[in-house]
Design an enzyme around this catalytic site. Structure first.
Site, PDB file in Angstrom:
ATOM      1  CG  LEU A  34      -2.164  -1.185   1.186  1.00 15.27           C
ATOM      2  CD1 LEU A  34      -3.021  -1.278   2.363  1.00 15.27           C
ATOM      3  CD2 LEU A  34      -2.837  -1.162  -0.296  1.00 15.27           C
ATOM      4  CB  ILE A  53       7.293  -8.664  -2.976  1.00 16.64           C
ATOM      5  CG1 ILE A  53       8.010  -7.208  -3.382  1.00 16.64           C
ATOM      6  CG2 ILE A  53       5.757  -8.424  -3.349  1.00 16.64           C
ATOM      7  CD1 ILE A  53       8.034  -7.605  -4.997  1.00 16.64           C
ATOM      8  CE1 TYR A 142       9.870   1.054 -13.840  1.00 19.61           C
ATOM      9  CE2 TYR A 142       9.645   2.503 -15.985  1.00 19.61           C
ATOM     10  CZ  TYR A 142       9.339   1.540 -15.167  1.00 19.61           C
ATOM     11  OH  TYR A 142       7.989   0.955 -15.360  1.00 19.61           O
ATOM     12  CG  ASN A 171       3.667   6.290 -22.035  1.00 17.27           C
ATOM     13  OD1 ASN A 171       4.437   5.856 -22.805  1.00 17.27           O
ATOM     14  ND2 ASN A 171       4.050   7.324 -21.257  1.00 17.27           N
TER      15      ASN A 171
HETATM   16  N1  LIG Z   1       1.900   3.339 -15.557  1.00 15.94           N
HETATM   17  C1  LIG Z   1       2.461   2.952 -16.619  1.00 15.94           C
HETATM   18  O1  LIG Z   1       2.209   3.764 -17.825  1.00 15.94           O
HETATM   19  C2  LIG Z   1       3.500   1.897 -16.682  1.00 15.94           C
HETATM   20  C3  LIG Z   1       4.028   1.579 -17.780  1.00 15.94           C
HETATM   21  C4  LIG Z   1       5.051   0.548 -17.953  1.00 15.94           C
HETATM   22  C5  LIG Z   1       5.245  -0.390 -16.866  1.00 15.94           C
HETATM   23  N2  LIG Z   1       4.594  -0.338 -15.729  1.00 15.94           N
HETATM   24  C6  LIG Z   1       4.537  -1.189 -14.716  1.00 15.94           C
HETATM   25  O2  LIG Z   1       3.363  -1.602 -14.289  1.00 15.94           O
HETATM   26  C7  LIG Z   1       3.331  -1.791 -12.806  1.00 15.94           C
HETATM   27  C8  LIG Z   1       2.147  -1.376 -12.175  1.00 15.94           C
HETATM   28  O3  LIG Z   1       2.267   0.349 -12.529  1.00 15.94           O
HETATM   29  P1  LIG Z   1       1.259   1.192 -11.741  1.00 15.94           P
HETATM   30  O4  LIG Z   1       1.219   2.424 -12.864  1.00 15.94           O
HETATM   31  O5  LIG Z   1      -0.184   0.512 -11.552  1.00 15.94           O
HETATM   32  O6  LIG Z   1       1.969   1.602 -10.451  1.00 15.94           O
HETATM   33  P2  LIG Z   1       1.381   1.819  -9.003  1.00 15.94           P
HETATM   34  O7  LIG Z   1       2.531   2.400  -8.225  1.00 15.94           O
HETATM   35  O8  LIG Z   1       0.033   2.234  -9.105  1.00 15.94           O
HETATM   36  O9  LIG Z   1       1.241   0.273  -8.487  1.00 15.94           O
HETATM   37  C9  LIG Z   1       2.339  -0.435  -7.782  1.00 15.94           C
HETATM   38  C10 LIG Z   1       1.560  -1.104  -6.676  1.00 15.94           C
HETATM   39  O10 LIG Z   1       2.719  -2.128  -6.232  1.00 15.94           O
HETATM   40  C11 LIG Z   1       2.820  -1.956  -4.896  1.00 15.94           C
HETATM   41  N3  LIG Z   1       4.292  -1.978  -4.350  1.00 15.94           N
HETATM   42  C12 LIG Z   1       5.207  -1.494  -4.672  1.00 15.94           C
HETATM   43  N4  LIG Z   1       6.412  -1.976  -4.361  1.00 15.94           N
HETATM   44  C13 LIG Z   1       6.065  -3.067  -3.578  1.00 15.94           C
HETATM   45  C14 LIG Z   1       6.664  -3.945  -2.585  1.00 15.94           C
HETATM   46  N5  LIG Z   1       7.841  -3.954  -2.388  1.00 15.94           N
HETATM   47  N6  LIG Z   1       5.887  -4.920  -2.029  1.00 15.94           N
HETATM   48  C15 LIG Z   1       4.376  -4.884  -2.082  1.00 15.94           C
HETATM   49  N7  LIG Z   1       3.798  -4.077  -3.011  1.00 15.94           N
HETATM   50  C16 LIG Z   1       4.516  -2.999  -3.351  1.00 15.94           C
HETATM   51  C17 LIG Z   1       2.325  -0.420  -4.509  1.00 15.94           C
HETATM   52  O11 LIG Z   1       1.939  -0.132  -3.368  1.00 15.94           O
HETATM   53  C18 LIG Z   1       1.038  -0.465  -5.607  1.00 15.94           C
HETATM   54  O12 LIG Z   1       0.173  -0.777  -5.140  1.00 15.94           O
HETATM   55  C19 LIG Z   1       4.841  -1.527 -12.382  1.00 15.94           C
HETATM   56  O13 LIG Z   1       5.734  -2.505 -12.133  1.00 15.94           O
HETATM   57  C20 LIG Z   1       5.256  -0.598 -13.515  1.00 15.94           C
HETATM   58  O14 LIG Z   1       6.567  -0.563 -13.570  1.00 15.94           O
HETATM   59  C21 LIG Z   1       3.579   0.923 -15.681  1.00 15.94           C
HETATM   60  O1  LIG Z   2       4.180  17.165 -16.057  1.00 18.98           O
HETATM   61  C1  LIG Z   2       4.529  16.417 -17.026  1.00 18.98           C
HETATM   62  C2  LIG Z   2       4.614  15.341 -17.196  1.00 18.98           C
HETATM   63  C3  LIG Z   2       4.977  14.624 -18.083  1.00 18.98           C
HETATM   64  N1  LIG Z   2       5.342  15.122 -19.328  1.00 18.98           N
HETATM   65  C4  LIG Z   2       5.953  14.279 -20.499  1.00 18.98           C
HETATM   66  O2  LIG Z   2       5.091  13.721 -20.906  1.00 18.98           O
HETATM   67  C5  LIG Z   2       5.597  12.284 -21.505  1.00 18.98           C
HETATM   68  C6  LIG Z   2       4.845  11.217 -20.782  1.00 18.98           C
HETATM   69  O3  LIG Z   2       5.308  11.297 -19.267  1.00 18.98           O
HETATM   70  P1  LIG Z   2       4.779  10.291 -18.416  1.00 18.98           P
HETATM   71  O4  LIG Z   2       3.254  10.197 -18.212  1.00 18.98           O
HETATM   72  O5  LIG Z   2       5.594  10.738 -17.038  1.00 18.98           O
HETATM   73  O6  LIG Z   2       5.161   8.822 -18.668  1.00 18.98           O
HETATM   74  P2  LIG Z   2       6.657   8.178 -19.004  1.00 18.98           P
HETATM   75  O7  LIG Z   2       7.844   8.941 -18.345  1.00 18.98           O
HETATM   76  O8  LIG Z   2       6.597   8.255 -20.618  1.00 18.98           O
HETATM   77  O9  LIG Z   2       6.673   6.892 -18.590  1.00 18.98           O
HETATM   78  C7  LIG Z   2       5.574   5.862 -18.352  1.00 18.98           C
HETATM   79  O10 LIG Z   2       5.479   5.238 -19.467  1.00 18.98           O
HETATM   80  C8  LIG Z   2       6.637   4.325 -19.532  1.00 18.98           C
HETATM   81  C9  LIG Z   2       6.627   3.429 -20.830  1.00 18.98           C
HETATM   82  O11 LIG Z   2       6.797   4.264 -22.102  1.00 18.98           O
HETATM   83  C10 LIG Z   2       6.625   3.471 -18.327  1.00 18.98           C
HETATM   84  O12 LIG Z   2       7.658   2.578 -18.256  1.00 18.98           O
HETATM   85  C11 LIG Z   2       6.635   3.986 -16.934  1.00 18.98           C
HETATM   86  O13 LIG Z   2       6.527   3.227 -15.962  1.00 18.98           O
HETATM   87  C12 LIG Z   2       5.601   5.241 -17.137  1.00 18.98           C
HETATM   88  O14 LIG Z   2       5.493   6.157 -15.928  1.00 18.98           O
HETATM   89  C13 LIG Z   2       7.344  12.469 -21.312  1.00 18.98           C
HETATM   90  O15 LIG Z   2       7.389  13.090 -22.561  1.00 18.98           O
HETATM   91  C14 LIG Z   2       7.258  13.513 -20.310  1.00 18.98           C
HETATM   92  O16 LIG Z   2       8.331  14.346 -20.205  1.00 18.98           O
HETATM   93  C15 LIG Z   2       5.286  16.668 -19.323  1.00 18.98           C
HETATM   94  O17 LIG Z   2       5.567  17.291 -20.379  1.00 18.98           O
HETATM   95  N2  LIG Z   2       4.876  17.036 -18.326  1.00 18.98           N
END
Ligand SMILES: NC(=O)c1ccc[n+]([C@@H]2O[C@H](COP(=O)([O-])OP(=O)(O)OC[C@H]3O[C@@H](n4cnc5c(N)ncnc54)[C@H](O)[C@@H]3O)[C@@H](O)[C@H]2O)c1
Ligand SMILES: O=c1ccn([C@@H]2O[C@H](COP(=O)(O)OP(=O)(O)O[C@H]3O[C@H](CO)[C@@H](O)[C@H](O)[C@H]3O)[C@@H](O)[C@H]2O)c(=O)[nH]1
Length: 333
Positions: A34, A53, A142, A171
């Site tokens: 959480l 984890i 990352y 994304n």
């Molecule tokens: N959001 C995106 O665009 C995006 C893109 C590419 C990959 N991902 C990957 O998808 C996954 C989920 O992303 P999200 O956007 O839902 O993030 P999020 O932060 O909303 O979800 C991650 C969840 O994992 C839990 N968590 C983190 N570390 C933990 C630990 N050590 N033990 C137990 N629980 C833990 C957090 O509390 C959270 O509920 C991540 O692995 C992220 O790297 C997300």
């Molecule tokens: O206030 C803001 C936030 C973001 N951006 C831009 O918007 C784009 C998208 O940014 P963001 O939404 O932060 O996503 P990313 O950095 O592209 O990363 C996301 O997408 C990746 C895959 O492409 C995943 O691995 C990451 O977990 C996820 O956070 C990027 O060019 C940022 O520079 C802005 O210009 N202003």
């Protein structure tokens, strides 16, 4: 169907996956510390354990108690900018977390895992759209941590026959269409929720991080994929692992790129509101263009994304944010 453990099931993507897995008739156990997740987001039919984890004793207890058969691993730290400033947090939570998980899976003879990987493993791509055979040169810690986690799974497959599907997300955006769950990060760093926070007057303006990239309008281009299409692919990946012997690395994206400015313009159209912005310096670690080839997901998994247009992505996110301006927190009077 096998019993599934979802790590990080209280997070943005994890909570949508849990709802979908339960709908598919699966028995679902969720583990989450959480830290960035929300207990309110976890489907009430899932069995929930609060814990980290990286705590091997705790994780072993869950495997023992619940007779886990498959794992879906979302639990990680995932902010590109933060990872550049604090890389050790990423190696600790992501890489050490994966090490502990694989040790416990090995101990309990669990051999199937679906993993949340990322487009950030590629770094600055040489070709667009990016296919899974493209070189991996992460531009930030990352992406590096996720690449290391993929390699750990590869060697466990080699030695212990542990099979994985590593899904490299682009994304992820959007929310459950009925707005029961959605994206709620504190602080928020992702582009679309930030844009919508400006509409809700929770921020003065959007800061566009750089308009001097080698793209048509100078702002970064990303591939936005709807969270429901994304979680569909996880169900297909679990089915794949039940029937197939070969591990896979597979991109999940829409295969369409939108620049920051284009996404902003679409959000102005969908919300009907003017949205203020300025141009700020580039954010460290950002590649200029990330767009997926999703041919492999379609071919190997039979993935058929349906919420692909940007309007659906933005309007489902807008419905969630406008009805839950404080995320899962109760309204403060
Ligand atoms: N959001 C995106 O665009 C995006 C893109 C590419 C990959 N991902 C990957 O998808 C996954 C989920 O992303 P999200 O956007 O839902 O993030 P999020 O932060 O909303 O979800 C991650 C969840 O994992 C839990 N968590 C983190 N570390 C933990 C630990 N050590 N033990 C137990 N629980 C833990 C957090 O509390 C959270 O509920 C991540 O692995 C992220 O790297 C997300
Ligand atoms: O206030 C803001 C936030 C973001 N951006 C831009 O918007 C784009 C998208 O940014 P963001 O939404 O932060 O996503 P990313 O950095 O592209 O990363 C996301 O997408 C990746 C895959 O492409 C995943 O691995 C990451 O977990 C996820 O956070 C990027 O060019 C940022 O520079 C802005 O210009 N202003």
């Amino acid at each position: 169907m096998k019993k599934v453990l979802v790590l990080g099931g209280a997070g943005y993507i994890g909570s949508h996956a849990v709802a979908h897995l339960i709908e598919s008739g699966r028995d679902v156990v969720v583990v989450d510390n959480l830290l960035t997740g929300h207990i309110e987001a976890v489907h009430s039919d899932a069995t929930f354990y609060e814990g980290d984890i990286r705590d091997k004793e705790f994780l072993s207890h869950v495997f023992e108690q619940e007779k886990i058969e498959q794992v879906v691993h979302f639990a990680a730290s995932s902010l590109v900018g933060e990872s550049v400033e604090n890389p050790l947090k990423y190696f600790n939570n992501n890489v050490y977390g994966m090490l502990t998980l694989l040790e416990v899976m090995h101990e309990f003879d669990v051999k199937e895992i679906v993993f949340s990987s990322t487009a950030a493993t590629y770094g600055e791509p040489e070709e667009t759209p990016i296919s899974e055979t493209a070189p991996t040169n992460p531009k930030n810690p990352y992406g590096e941590s996720k690449l290391m986690m993929e390699k750990m799974m590869k060697w466990c497959d080699n030695a212990y026959d542990m099979k994985y599907v590593s899904l490299r997300y682009f994304n992820v955006a959007g929310a459950m269409p009925d707005a029961t769950i959605g994206e709620a990060h504190q602080p928020e760093t992702h582009l679309l929720p930030i844009i919508l926070q400006v509409v809700l007057h929770q921020r003065d303006k959007l800061h566009i991080f750089g308009d001097d990239y080698p793209t048509p309008d100078g702002t970064c281009i990303r591939d936005y994929v709807h969270v429901l299409d994304l979680v569909d692919a996880h169900i297909l990946a679990l089915d794949y692992l039940e029937k197939n012997e070969e591990s896979q690395i597979i991109n999940l994206g829409s295969s369409h790129g939108f620049s920051v400015k284009e996404l902003l313009d679409e959000a102005i159209r969908v919300t009907g509101q003017d949205i203020k912005y300025d141009v700020s310096p580039r954010r460290a670690g950002d590649p200029a263009i990330l767009v997926a080839s999703n041919d492999k997901a379609k071919k190997v998994l039979g993935w058929n994304p349906v919420h692909t247009d940007i309007e659906t992505i933005i309007s489902t996110a807008w419905k969630w944010h406008s009805t839950h301006p404080n995320g899962y927190e109760k309204e403060v009077r």
